[in-house]
Design a protein around this motif. Structure first.
Motif, mmCIF file in Angstrom:
data_model
loop_
_atom_site.group_PDB
_atom_site.id
_atom_site.type_symbol
_atom_site.label_atom_id
_atom_site.label_comp_id
_atom_site.label_asym_id
_atom_site.label_seq_id
_atom_site.Cartn_x
_atom_site.Cartn_y
_atom_site.Cartn_z
ATOM 1 N N THR A 17 -2.278 -8.352 8.468
ATOM 2 C CA THR A 17 -2.100 -9.758 8.098
ATOM 3 C C THR A 17 -1.392 -9.876 6.749
ATOM 4 O O THR A 17 -0.662 -10.842 6.528
ATOM 5 N N ASN A 18 -1.598 -8.892 5.866
ATOM 6 C CA ASN A 18 -0.868 -8.896 4.591
ATOM 7 C C ASN A 18 0.636 -8.757 4.828
ATOM 8 O O ASN A 18 1.435 -9.382 4.133
ATOM 9 N N VAL A 19 1.003 -7.935 5.793
ATOM 10 C CA VAL A 19 2.424 -7.751 6.104
ATOM 11 C C VAL A 19 3.015 -9.058 6.626
ATOM 12 O O VAL A 19 4.076 -9.498 6.163
ATOM 13 N N LEU A 76 3.732 -6.211 -2.696
ATOM 14 C CA LEU A 76 4.477 -4.972 -2.953
ATOM 15 C C LEU A 76 3.694 -4.004 -3.840
ATOM 16 O O LEU A 76 3.883 -2.793 -3.747
ATOM 17 N N HIS A 77 2.815 -4.537 -4.691
ATOM 18 C CA HIS A 77 2.028 -3.676 -5.582
ATOM 19 C C HIS A 77 0.716 -3.202 -4.955
ATOM 20 O O HIS A 77 -0.003 -2.400 -5.550
ATOM 21 N N PHE A 81 0.181 -1.601 1.124
ATOM 22 C CA PHE A 81 1.419 -2.198 1.628
ATOM 23 C C PHE A 81 2.467 -1.096 1.668
ATOM 24 O O PHE A 81 3.352 -0.995 0.830
ATOM 25 N N ASN A 82 2.305 -0.250 2.668
ATOM 26 C CA ASN A 82 3.096 0.963 2.778
ATOM 27 C C ASN A 82 3.326 1.204 4.269
ATOM 28 O O ASN A 82 2.355 1.278 5.021
ATOM 29 N N PRO A 83 4.568 1.331 4.705
ATOM 30 C CA PRO A 83 4.852 1.473 6.140
ATOM 31 C C PRO A 83 4.085 2.618 6.817
ATOM 32 O O PRO A 83 3.644 2.464 7.957
ATOM 33 N N ASP A 84 3.901 3.723 6.117
ATOM 34 C CA ASP A 84 3.181 4.853 6.720
ATOM 35 C C ASP A 84 1.716 4.504 6.982
ATOM 36 O O ASP A 84 1.176 4.809 8.037
ATOM 37 N N ASN A 102 12.402 -3.119 1.902
ATOM 38 C CA ASN A 102 13.829 -2.827 1.791
ATOM 39 C C ASN A 102 14.666 -4.061 1.458
ATOM 40 O O ASN A 102 15.656 -3.949 0.738
ATOM 41 N N ILE A 103 14.274 -5.218 1.952
ATOM 42 C CA ILE A 103 14.998 -6.450 1.616
ATOM 43 C C ILE A 103 14.869 -6.723 0.117
ATOM 44 O O ILE A 103 15.850 -7.054 -0.558
ATOM 45 N N VAL A 104 13.665 -6.566 -0.425
ATOM 46 C CA VAL A 104 13.452 -6.810 -1.855
ATOM 47 C C VAL A 104 14.220 -5.780 -2.689
ATOM 48 O O VAL A 104 14.871 -6.139 -3.678
#
Length: 147
Positions: A17-19, A76-77, A81-84, A102-104
């Motif tokens: 949900t954070n994503v 982001l911090h 919040f890490n794709p892996d 990547n957009i940021v």
């Protein structure tokens, strides 16, 4: 397919949900960051998968509103919040997480490079004008020498 899988979650883990909340923030129109970043809002955003995917592909990454950038920072911090890490919860959410990160990053680099690119274009235009003047002067000298 992954997005359809993501939409089907009843109540996903908080990392997922954070994503989706981060995507809501980043895609906020005119910098109007939504207060409601719930799963329900995310599902509305992803309702038409093709349209949602299109909006991500055609996202104006060179023009992110300052409000959105400020509001995205806590996500982001967050170490989760890490794709892996997110991939263990949902592959689609991991893809969205990568997209946000990547957009940021792209925008930050773009903001650094674009003024330099504009300065280069201006310098090249000035150089071309100076070379043109020089060519005219050389032509005049050449003509006057022949007389």
């Amino acid at each position: 397919n992954n997005l359809t899988e993501l939409k089907s979650f009843g109540s996903p883990p908080s990392a997922v949900t954070n994503v989706t909340a981060a995507v809501l923030v980043l895609t906020a129109v005119g910098g109007k960051v939504p207060k409601d970043r719930s799963w329900k809002s995310a599902k509305v955003m992803m309702a038409k998968v093709d349209g949602f995917l299109d909006s991500l592909i055609n996202f104006k990454k060179e023009n992110i509103h300052e409000n959105c950038l400020r509001a995205i920072q806590p996500y982001l911090h967050d170490p989760e919040f890490n794709p892996d890490f997110i991939a263990s919860k949902s592959l689609a959410a991991a893809g969205l997480c990568s997209w946000v990160v990547n957009i940021v990053k792209f925008y930050e680099v773009y903001c650094d490079v674009e003024p330099k690119r504009q300065a280069l274009n201006k310098a090249n235009a000035e150089l071309a004008a100076a070379q043109e003047k020089l060519a005219v002067i050389k032509a005049k000298i050449s003509v006057s020498r022949k007389k």
